[in-house]
Scaffold this motif. Structure first.
Motif, PDB file in Angstrom:
ATOM      1  N   ILE A  94      25.608 -25.703-179.949  1.00 41.72           N
ATOM      2  CA  ILE A  94      25.983 -24.999-180.855  1.00 41.72           C
ATOM      3  C   ILE A  94      25.097 -25.339-182.109  1.00 41.72           C
ATOM      4  O   ILE A  94      24.684 -26.493-182.467  1.00 41.72           O
ATOM      5  N   GLY A  95      24.331 -24.220-182.596  1.00 42.78           N
ATOM      6  CA  GLY A  95      23.428 -24.366-183.681  1.00 42.78           C
ATOM      7  C   GLY A  95      23.048 -22.856-184.055  1.00 42.78           C
ATOM      8  O   GLY A  95      22.947 -22.045-183.337  1.00 42.78           O
ATOM      9  N   ASP A  96      22.518 -22.753-185.246  1.00 43.70           N
ATOM     10  CA  ASP A  96      22.304 -21.491-185.672  1.00 43.70           C
ATOM     11  C   ASP A  96      20.452 -21.272-185.560  1.00 43.70           C
ATOM     12  O   ASP A  96      20.270 -20.052-185.591  1.00 43.70           O
ATOM     13  N   ASP A 104      27.316 -21.295-184.542  1.00 41.38           N
ATOM     14  CA  ASP A 104      28.551 -21.521-185.282  1.00 41.38           C
ATOM     15  C   ASP A 104      29.725 -20.526-185.227  1.00 41.38           C
ATOM     16  O   ASP A 104      30.778 -20.823-184.924  1.00 41.38           O
ATOM     17  N   ASP A 105      29.231 -19.406-185.636  1.00 38.68           N
ATOM     18  CA  ASP A 105      30.239 -18.273-185.888  1.00 38.68           C
ATOM     19  C   ASP A 105      30.982 -17.859-184.442  1.00 38.68           C
ATOM     20  O   ASP A 105      31.995 -17.476-184.309  1.00 38.68           O
ATOM     21  N   GLU A 106      30.173 -17.943-183.264  1.00 42.50           N
ATOM     22  CA  GLU A 106      30.438 -17.503-182.035  1.00 42.50           C
ATOM     23  C   GLU A 106      31.410 -18.851-181.195  1.00 42.50           C
ATOM     24  O   GLU A 106      31.790 -18.463-180.420  1.00 42.50           O
ATOM     25  N   LYS A 107      31.198 -19.919-181.589  1.00 41.33           N
ATOM     26  CA  LYS A 107      31.836 -21.121-180.849  1.00 41.33           C
ATOM     27  C   LYS A 107      33.301 -21.026-180.930  1.00 41.33           C
ATOM     28  O   LYS A 107      33.668 -21.106-179.650  1.00 41.33           O
ATOM     29  N   THR A 108      33.793 -20.567-181.841  1.00 42.49           N
ATOM     30  CA  THR A 108      35.332 -20.766-181.829  1.00 42.49           C
ATOM     31  C   THR A 108      35.949 -19.771-180.654  1.00 42.49           C
ATOM     32  O   THR A 108      36.891 -20.072-179.864  1.00 42.49           O
ATOM     33  N   ASP A 110      17.969 -28.738-184.711  1.00 45.49           N
ATOM     34  CA  ASP A 110      18.903 -28.126-185.494  1.00 45.49           C
ATOM     35  C   ASP A 110      20.127 -27.807-184.745  1.00 45.49           C
ATOM     36  O   ASP A 110      20.884 -26.939-184.876  1.00 45.49           O
ATOM     37  N   LEU A 111      20.377 -28.899-183.912  1.00 48.32           N
ATOM     38  CA  LEU A 111      21.779 -28.579-182.834  1.00 48.32           C
ATOM     39  C   LEU A 111      22.894 -29.310-183.899  1.00 48.32           C
ATOM     40  O   LEU A 111      22.800 -30.526-184.308  1.00 48.32           O
ATOM     41  N   ASN A 112      23.958 -28.556-183.808  1.00 47.09           N
ATOM     42  CA  ASN A 112      25.269 -29.197-184.507  1.00 47.09           C
ATOM     43  C   ASN A 112      26.107 -29.946-183.656  1.00 47.09           C
ATOM     44  O   ASN A 112      26.646 -30.805-184.199  1.00 47.09           O
TER      45      ASN A 112
END
Length: 175
Positions: free
Chosen positions: A125-127, A156-160, A101-103
């Motif tokens: 990055i992945g949920d 994904d939300d924490e990435k930025t 599930d890695l984005n």
């Protein structure tokens, strides 16, 4: 291994610096501080690489900034050799393609800015990444590349927020 092929340590450091991440730019005095070498030795190698058209430069004020010439016919080959040397090709094949599930994945730390390092720092990055499976894959990959691999898993939300504070090189995306 590369140090037996490229015997000039300054040239090797410059290739790692500029060819692992084509976005990297730097100027002479900054490289002098980073490498801990004389400006003359660095200048000679920068001029050689620029004359060979492997590096391009531009002036910003009184500073001459260098970066890799990603239009050079050998750019992708040099980049590939360096990725294999630092173990990124193995990391991508053995970890990133198999996590599930890695984005996205980013290289962070010293390697992301082109510094040689015995540690590969990854941002995954992945949920819903199975971290127990990542641990097993990392353990196998470390043995293959003979380097320590550290990783951080973010949603994904924490990435930025994280990427705004960190030098990062994007190395993989879900297709």
């Amino acid at each position: 291994m590369l140090d037996s092929l490229i015997t000039n340590k300054t040239r090797l450091k410059l290739l790692l610096k500029f060819f692992l991440n084509k976005e990297t730019t730097s100027y002479l005095r900054n490289l002098e501080n980073e490498f801990g070498e004389s400006s003359n030795a660095i200048r000679v190698e920068l001029n050689r690489l620029e004359k060979a058209d492997l590096l391009v430069s531009n002036f910003n004020g009184n500073r001459k900034y260098f970066r890799a010439n990603d239009n050079h016919p050998l750019y992708s080959e040099i980049n590939s050799i360096l990725q294999k040397t630092v173990g990124l090709d193995t990391v991508i094949d053995k970890i990133l393609k198999n996590v599930g599930d890695l984005n996205e994945a980013y290289l962070i730390g010293d390697l992301a800015i082109g510094k040689a390092s015995g540690i590969i720092d990854l941002l995954l990055i992945g949920d819903s990444i199975d971290t127990r499976f990542v641990v097993a894959l990392v353990s196998k990959a470390e043995k293959m590349v003979n380097k320590k691999i550290r990783y951080l898993v973010l949603s994904d939300d924490e990435k930025t927020d994280y990427l705004q504070k960190q030098n990062a090189l994007h190395i993989w995306s879900k297709e």
